[in-house]
Design an enzyme around this catalytic site. Structure first.
Site, PDB file in Angstrom:
ATOM      1  N   SER A 249       0.640  -1.240   0.032  1.00  0.00           N
ATOM      2  CA  SER A 249       0.259   0.066   0.088  1.00  0.00           C
ATOM      3  C   SER A 249       0.973   1.206   0.077  1.00  0.00           C
ATOM      4  O   SER A 249       2.176   1.372   0.478  1.00  0.00           O
ATOM      5  CB  SER A 249      -1.050  -0.064   1.170  1.00  0.00           C
ATOM      6  N   LYS A 250       0.123   2.325  -0.251  1.00  0.00           N
ATOM      7  CA  LYS A 250       1.012   3.682  -0.455  1.00  0.00           C
ATOM      8  C   LYS A 250       1.709   3.978   0.704  1.00  0.00           C
ATOM      9  O   LYS A 250       2.778   4.617   0.659  1.00  0.00           O
ATOM     10  CB  LYS A 250      -0.087   4.490  -0.981  1.00  0.00           C
ATOM     11  N   ARG A 251       1.040   3.728   1.856  1.00  0.00           N
ATOM     12  CA  ARG A 251       1.789   4.126   3.131  1.00  0.00           C
ATOM     13  C   ARG A 251       3.138   3.576   3.273  1.00  0.00           C
ATOM     14  O   ARG A 251       4.048   3.812   4.020  1.00  0.00           O
ATOM     15  CB  ARG A 251       0.996   3.670   4.313  1.00  0.00           C
TER      16      ARG A 251
END
Ligand code: GLU
Length: 467
Positions: A249-251
């Site tokens: 995920s982006k995080r």
């Protein structure tokens, strides 16, 4: 997997334009594309833009650019769902007319109340089908001023079963499944409905997608059946996990195809690496697009999640960089240097790429090396202290004089270096290390004569005299 020769293979990728092309979607697109190409079928691009609040034209453009960059050419599309609203309305009206869908006037507050009561009774929350028409059932009067949703009349009994191309047989009992909302109060149809109408209208034979959609598939199969439409085959591809074992995920770092393009990866390396996430062909790690197409027949797809491995991707990319044409690398490095504010002639970069590409994993790493040819360098204090000794300084002055007179080629430079070490009675590394530090700003480089030959004579002499 065997493929029925009488059904033409038609696959699709159906991204929602709410951001960049995610690596997971890119991998699904790649599988769908390779499957279609393997069987001589067609690959369709559909843009699922019915989430009007979150869809943007900018995302559409990013997605198209990433598909193009990866070389995932499509035979039809992009087809936009928002341009097909009339078609969806017609199918909804047909389902209502046939008693297979119905309007439901429950307000959000009423639904909350319903769920609250179910929870209080210890039941699993579900829609209680209060607006579902049944023979002999008296429905409430439609309230004034409430925009209804349309719900699909899901079968109450029986199982939904399909043989998933990736996961094998899956069965869900219809008692587990609610009457799905197929049109929202604003009149826009929902994903699970549009996807069926589209896959039907577009004659999609095989649906590859992420396994977060496994739970949607029973609804979709029931809608296909209600429409009398033939079922495609479904293949749900497991998620890609980051190195922390969590869903990518982006995080947790870059998840868009664009980010890897910017970071200096080559599209063929990306394609090669992505295809190995959840699929294999023996022990093959490096293969061409043509080999992928020749091998990708829907078999050897893994049931377990794939692991994103940045180090392996880097290794794969370095292999492709080594083999890449120097003129092509030069264009990519020029673009990287431009981002750093340097406009550089591409032709100048060609021999530089040839000399340095073996030691670089990305075109960004190549630019990191080649910037020394176009901008001042700053050797570290440690390197200068270690290599620029008082003893070697006279030799550096001699070298500067000899280079000034030398013919500017690798051979001419090698001769000047040789004469200098002979004249001063020193060994090669003693001279080469400070030359590298002063001229290149670092002490590990390919052969010093080859490296120097690609600078102008003036820059080399200037940097040597700065000692
Ligand atoms: N728009 C959906 C997604 O991006 C497509 C799912 C599907 O392929 O059916 O997840």
């Amino acid at each position: 997997m065997s493929q029925n020769p009488s059904t033409p293979v038609r696959t699709r990728i159906a991204p929602s334009p709410t951001g960049f092309l995610h690596l997971g979607t890119a991998r699904t697109a790649l599988f769908s594309w390779a499957y279609a190409r393997h069987f001589g079928g067609q690959f369709v691009l559909r843009i699922e833009d019915t989430d009007v609040a979150r869809s943007t034209q900018d995302s559409v453009e990013q997605i198209l650019a990433s598909m193009q960059w990866l070389g995932l050419d499509y035979d039809e599309g992009p087809i936009y769902q928002m341009q097909r609203l009339e078609r969806y309305s017609a199918v909804v009206e047909q389902l209502i007319a046939e008693g297979k869908a119905y309007r439901c006037y429950c307000s959000p507050a009423e639904l909350d109340e319903m769920r609250e009561a179910q929870r209080a009774r210890g039941e699993k929350t579900h829609y209680d089908r209060r607006w579902r028409p049944e023979p002999g059932k008296v429905l409430p009067a439609a309230p004034e001023g409430v925009q209804p949703v349309v719900r699909f009349k899901n079968p109450l009994e029986g199982d939904v079963t399909w043989d998933d191309v990736v996961k094998g047989p899956i069965t869900i009992n219809n008692r587990e499944i609610d009457d799905l909302i197929i049109v929202r109060p604003d009149g826009v149809p929902t994903y699970n409905f549009c996807v069926v109408v589209d896959d039907w209208d577009m004659n999609i034979s095989h649906v590859f997608r992420g396994d977060e959609h496994v739970n949607n598939t029973p609804w979709q199969i029931n809608i296909f059946n209600a429409l009398g439409a033939p079922l495609p085959q479904f293949g749900h591809v497991p998620v890609i996990l980051g190195d922390d074992g969590q869903k990518l995920s982006k995080r947790r770092g870059a998840v868009s195809v664009t980010a890897y393009e910017d970071a200096g990866y080559l599209p063929e390396a990306m394609l090669n690496y992505l295809s190995r996430l959840g699929w294999s062909h023996g022990d093959e790690e490096l293969f061409s697009r043509e080999q992928l197409v020749a091998w990708f027949d829907g078999s050897h797809l893994s049931k377990s999640p794939a692991q994103w491995d940045p180090a392996k991707l880097e290794w794969v990319n370095s292999q492709y960089i080594k083999q890449a044409d120097d003129a092509r690398l030069a264009v990519l490095v020029a673009a990287q240097l431009l981002k750093r504010g340097l406009t550089v002639d591409v032709a100048t970069l060609v021999p530089m790429c040839a000399l340095f590409k073996d030691r670089c994993a990305t075109t960004v790493a190549l630019a990191d090396w080649l910037i020394m040819y176009f901008a001042p360098v700053a050797p570290t204090a440690e390197d200068l202290a270690a290599h620029l000794t008082e003893a070697v300084k006279p030799a550096l002055q001699t070298l500067a004089i000899k280079l000034a007179e030398a013919e500017w080629s690798k051979m001419g430079i090698a001769a000047a270096i040789k004469e200098t070490i002979t004249a001063h009675g020193i060994k090669m590394p003693l001279l080469a290390m400070p030359v590298r530090a002063l001229v290149c700003g670092r002490v590990q480089t390919p052969s010093v004569d080859a490296v120097l030959a690609l600078f102008t004579k003036e820059i080399v002499i200037d940097r040597l005299r700065s000692s």
